[in-house]
Design a protein around this motif. Sequence first.
Motif, PDB file in Angstrom:
ATOM      1  N   GLN A  97     -51.210 -10.299  23.199  1.00 31.09           N
ATOM      2  CA  GLN A  97     -50.105 -11.096  22.687  1.00 31.09           C
ATOM      3  C   GLN A  97     -50.514 -11.817  21.410  1.00 31.09           C
ATOM      4  OE1 GLN A  97     -49.464 -13.671  26.096  1.00 31.09           O
ATOM      5  NE2 GLN A  97     -47.733 -12.424  26.758  1.00 31.09           N
ATOM      6  N   THR A  98     -49.499 -12.242  20.652  1.00 29.34           N
ATOM      7  CA  THR A  98     -49.742 -13.049  19.460  1.00 29.34           C
ATOM      8  C   THR A  98     -48.640 -14.089  19.325  1.00 29.34           C
ATOM      9  OG1 THR A  98     -50.207 -12.988  17.094  1.00 29.34           O
ATOM     10  CG2 THR A  98     -48.531 -11.467  17.893  1.00 29.34           C
ATOM     11  N   ALA A  99     -49.000 -15.226  18.731  1.00 24.75           N
ATOM     12  CA  ALA A  99     -48.051 -16.285  18.410  1.00 24.75           C
ATOM     13  C   ALA A  99     -48.167 -16.549  16.912  1.00 24.75           C
ATOM     14  CB  ALA A  99     -48.370 -17.551  19.199  1.00 24.75           C
ATOM     15  N   LEU A 100     -47.028 -16.776  16.268  1.00 27.45           N
ATOM     16  CA  LEU A 100     -46.997 -16.886  14.814  1.00 27.45           C
ATOM     17  C   LEU A 100     -46.333 -18.174  14.365  1.00 27.45           C
ATOM     18  CD1 LEU A 100     -45.669 -13.259  14.325  1.00 27.45           C
ATOM     19  CD2 LEU A 100     -48.031 -14.005  14.042  1.00 27.45           C
ATOM     20  N   ASP A 101     -46.898 -18.787  13.323  1.00 29.84           N
ATOM     21  CA  ASP A 101     -46.316 -19.964  12.677  1.00 29.84           C
ATOM     22  C   ASP A 101     -46.083 -19.609  11.215  1.00 29.84           C
ATOM     23  OD1 ASP A 101     -46.500 -21.619  14.991  1.00 29.84           O
ATOM     24  OD2 ASP A 101     -48.606 -22.010  14.541  1.00 29.84           O
ATOM     25  N   LEU A 102     -44.863 -19.844  10.724  1.00 30.35           N
ATOM     26  CA  LEU A 102     -44.518 -19.554   9.337  1.00 30.35           C
ATOM     27  C   LEU A 102     -43.951 -20.788   8.671  1.00 30.35           C
ATOM     28  CD1 LEU A 102     -43.891 -16.798  11.044  1.00 30.35           C
ATOM     29  CD2 LEU A 102     -42.880 -16.081   8.922  1.00 30.35           C
ATOM     30  N   GLU A 103     -44.261 -20.939   7.396  1.00 26.73           N
ATOM     31  CA  GLU A 103     -43.678 -22.000   6.586  1.00 26.73           C
ATOM     32  C   GLU A 103     -42.982 -21.309   5.424  1.00 26.73           C
ATOM     33  OE1 GLU A 103     -44.932 -26.259   4.594  1.00 26.73           O
ATOM     34  OE2 GLU A 103     -46.445 -25.032   5.575  1.00 26.73           O
ATOM     35  N   ILE A 104     -41.664 -21.532   5.316  1.00 28.02           N
ATOM     36  CA  ILE A 104     -40.890 -20.812   4.307  1.00 28.02           C
ATOM     37  C   ILE A 104     -40.095 -21.760   3.425  1.00 28.02           C
ATOM     38  CG2 ILE A 104     -40.692 -18.758   5.762  1.00 28.02           C
ATOM     39  CD1 ILE A 104     -37.760 -19.508   6.294  1.00 28.02           C
ATOM     40  N   VAL A 105     -39.709 -21.248   2.255  1.00 29.81           N
ATOM     41  CA  VAL A 105     -38.783 -21.909   1.342  1.00 29.81           C
ATOM     42  C   VAL A 105     -37.574 -21.002   1.260  1.00 29.81           C
ATOM     43  CG1 VAL A 105     -38.419 -22.697  -1.033  1.00 29.81           C
ATOM     44  CG2 VAL A 105     -40.688 -22.912   0.023  1.00 29.81           C
ATOM     45  N   VAL A 106     -36.396 -21.572   1.489  1.00 30.26           N
ATOM     46  CA  VAL A 106     -35.175 -20.759   1.470  1.00 30.26           C
ATOM     47  C   VAL A 106     -34.397 -20.998   0.182  1.00 30.26           C
ATOM     48  CG1 VAL A 106     -34.969 -20.671   3.987  1.00 30.26           C
ATOM     49  CG2 VAL A 106     -33.817 -22.481   2.724  1.00 30.26           C
ATOM     50  N   GLU A 107     -33.585 -20.028  -0.176  1.00 27.89           N
ATOM     51  CA  GLU A 107     -32.699 -20.146  -1.330  1.00 27.89           C
ATOM     52  C   GLU A 107     -31.570 -21.115  -0.999  1.00 27.89           C
ATOM     53  OE1 GLU A 107     -33.003 -18.627  -4.271  1.00 27.89           O
ATOM     54  OE2 GLU A 107     -34.625 -17.242  -3.777  1.00 27.89           O
ATOM     55  N   TYR A 108     -31.136 -21.887  -1.970  1.00 26.79           N
ATOM     56  CA  TYR A 108     -30.019 -22.796  -1.776  1.00 26.79           C
ATOM     57  C   TYR A 108     -28.749 -21.994  -1.496  1.00 26.79           C
ATOM     58  CZ  TYR A 108     -26.372 -26.185  -2.575  1.00 26.79           C
ATOM     59  OH  TYR A 108     -25.276 -26.981  -2.411  1.00 26.79           O
ATOM     60  N   GLY A 109     -27.963 -22.459  -0.527  1.00 25.06           N
ATOM     61  CA  GLY A 109     -26.678 -21.840  -0.230  1.00 25.06           C
ATOM     62  C   GLY A 109     -26.688 -20.891   0.944  1.00 25.06           C
ATOM     63  N   VAL A 110     -27.864 -20.478   1.387  1.00 26.01           N
ATOM     64  CA  VAL A 110     -27.913 -19.574   2.540  1.00 26.01           C
ATOM     65  C   VAL A 110     -27.940 -20.390   3.827  1.00 26.01           C
ATOM     66  CG1 VAL A 110     -29.120 -17.772   1.256  1.00 26.01           C
ATOM     67  CG2 VAL A 110     -30.432 -19.415   2.581  1.00 26.01           C
ATOM     68  N   SER A 111     -27.528 -19.778   4.909  1.00 25.32           N
ATOM     69  CA  SER A 111     -27.589 -20.427   6.217  1.00 25.32           C
ATOM     70  C   SER A 111     -29.033 -20.390   6.707  1.00 25.32           C
ATOM     71  CB  SER A 111     -26.690 -19.695   7.215  1.00 25.32           C
ATOM     72  OG  SER A 111     -26.994 -20.096   8.537  1.00 25.32           O
ATOM     73  N   ILE A 112     -29.635 -21.556   6.856  1.00 28.10           N
ATOM     74  CA  ILE A 112     -31.027 -21.627   7.288  1.00 28.10           C
ATOM     75  C   ILE A 112     -31.182 -21.019   8.678  1.00 28.10           C
ATOM     76  CG2 ILE A 112     -32.907 -23.199   7.905  1.00 28.10           C
ATOM     77  CD1 ILE A 112     -31.973 -24.982   5.564  1.00 28.10           C
ATOM     78  N   ALA A 113     -30.219 -21.267   9.549  1.00 26.06           N
ATOM     79  CA  ALA A 113     -30.288 -20.722  10.908  1.00 26.06           C
ATOM     80  C   ALA A 113     -30.267 -19.189  10.873  1.00 26.06           C
ATOM     81  CB  ALA A 113     -29.133 -21.248  11.758  1.00 26.06           C
ATOM     82  N   ASP A 114     -29.418 -18.616  10.012  1.00 29.75           N
ATOM     83  CA  ASP A 114     -29.342 -17.160   9.899  1.00 29.75           C
ATOM     84  C   ASP A 114     -30.618 -16.570   9.305  1.00 29.75           C
ATOM     85  OD1 ASP A 114     -26.806 -17.242  10.979  1.00 29.75           O
ATOM     86  OD2 ASP A 114     -25.767 -16.922   9.056  1.00 29.75           O
ATOM     87  N   VAL A 115     -31.154 -17.225   8.277  1.00 27.90           N
ATOM     88  CA  VAL A 115     -32.390 -16.745   7.659  1.00 27.90           C
ATOM     89  C   VAL A 115     -33.532 -16.801   8.673  1.00 27.90           C
ATOM     90  CG1 VAL A 115     -34.146 -17.225   5.898  1.00 27.90           C
ATOM     91  CG2 VAL A 115     -31.720 -17.291   5.289  1.00 27.90           C
ATOM     92  N   ALA A 116     -33.622 -17.910   9.408  1.00 23.37           N
ATOM     93  CA  ALA A 116     -34.687 -18.046  10.419  1.00 23.37           C
ATOM     94  C   ALA A 116     -34.562 -16.963  11.486  1.00 23.37           C
ATOM     95  CB  ALA A 116     -34.647 -19.426  11.055  1.00 23.37           C
ATOM     96  N   ARG A 117     -33.342 -16.683  11.942  1.00 21.73           N
ATOM     97  CA  ARG A 117     -33.123 -15.624  12.936  1.00 21.73           C
ATOM     98  C   ARG A 117     -33.531 -14.265  12.378  1.00 21.73           C
ATOM     99  NH1 ARG A 117     -27.805 -15.205  13.099  1.00 21.73           N
ATOM    100  NH2 ARG A 117     -28.000 -13.450  11.677  1.00 21.73           N
ATOM    101  N   ASP A 118     -33.125 -13.991  11.137  1.00 23.57           N
ATOM    102  CA  ASP A 118     -33.460 -12.710  10.513  1.00 23.57           C
ATOM    103  C   ASP A 118     -34.969 -12.565  10.306  1.00 23.57           C
ATOM    104  OD1 ASP A 118     -30.749 -12.194  10.492  1.00 23.57           O
ATOM    105  OD2 ASP A 118     -30.493 -12.549   8.333  1.00 23.57           O
ATOM    106  N   VAL A 119     -35.628 -13.656   9.920  1.00 20.48           N
ATOM    107  CA  VAL A 119     -37.085 -13.625   9.753  1.00 20.48           C
ATOM    108  C   VAL A 119     -37.744 -13.317  11.090  1.00 20.48           C
ATOM    109  CG1 VAL A 119     -39.125 -15.053   9.305  1.00 20.48           C
ATOM    110  CG2 VAL A 119     -37.208 -15.096   7.707  1.00 20.48           C
ATOM    111  N   ARG A 120     -37.314 -14.009  12.155  1.00 18.09           N
ATOM    112  CA  ARG A 120     -37.892 -13.753  13.483  1.00 18.09           C
ATOM    113  C   ARG A 120     -37.728 -12.294  13.885  1.00 18.09           C
ATOM    114  NH1 ARG A 120     -35.929 -18.992  14.564  1.00 18.09           N
ATOM    115  NH2 ARG A 120     -37.665 -20.388  15.041  1.00 18.09           N
ATOM    116  N   GLU A 121     -36.507 -11.772  13.732  1.00 16.05           N
ATOM    117  CA  GLU A 121     -36.240 -10.387  14.124  1.00 16.05           C
ATOM    118  C   GLU A 121     -37.101  -9.408  13.327  1.00 16.05           C
ATOM    119  OE1 GLU A 121     -32.026  -9.836  13.641  1.00 16.05           O
ATOM    120  OE2 GLU A 121     -31.554 -10.924  15.488  1.00 16.05           O
ATOM    121  N   ASN A 122     -37.196  -9.612  12.021  1.00 18.06           N
ATOM    122  CA  ASN A 122     -37.956  -8.693  11.175  1.00 18.06           C
ATOM    123  C   ASN A 122     -39.447  -8.776  11.470  1.00 18.06           C
ATOM    124  OD1 ASN A 122     -37.509  -6.678   9.223  1.00 18.06           O
ATOM    125  ND2 ASN A 122     -38.305  -7.997   7.604  1.00 18.06           N
TER     126      ASN A 122
END
Length: 160
Positions: A97-122
Amino acid sequence: MSDMTESHRAGQDTAETAATGKAQTVRRGGGDPGTRGRTTIADGVVEKITGMAARDVVGVHAMGSGMSRTFGAVRDRVPGGTKSVTRGVKAEVGEKQTALDLEIVVEYGVSIADVARDVRENVVSAVERMTGLEVVEVNIAVSDVKLPDEEDEEPEPRIK
């Protein structure tokens, strides 16, 4: 070459049973050759896969905190320096198993919740497909928002 020698080269032993007097072939090593031994995957390997997968998501501007991005921009300009795909990524890798921690900068205007979900899935898809490890968690910290009029944090070039 004798049959006995040939069977030894093939990884087999020939033995006669006392009751029947017939030769019986026995395989050495036991099991599928693909399952013999152990594969270990370094934290850095998982961090690289994670960094690449996270950067592929629309809405992710950069990885890492402001300070690590500033130092990274300086390091990227040094001759022979390479971009760090692991910036903003920390992985803890176990045997399965592995556990991951990410620190990101998002573009203004995007849904942070959607970006976080998409990042997790990818990230989960890429890491599990490439390593065979189970991703038990992907923790995401959004450290900044890239505004349209903000300049990227890169130092001025010394030579113009």
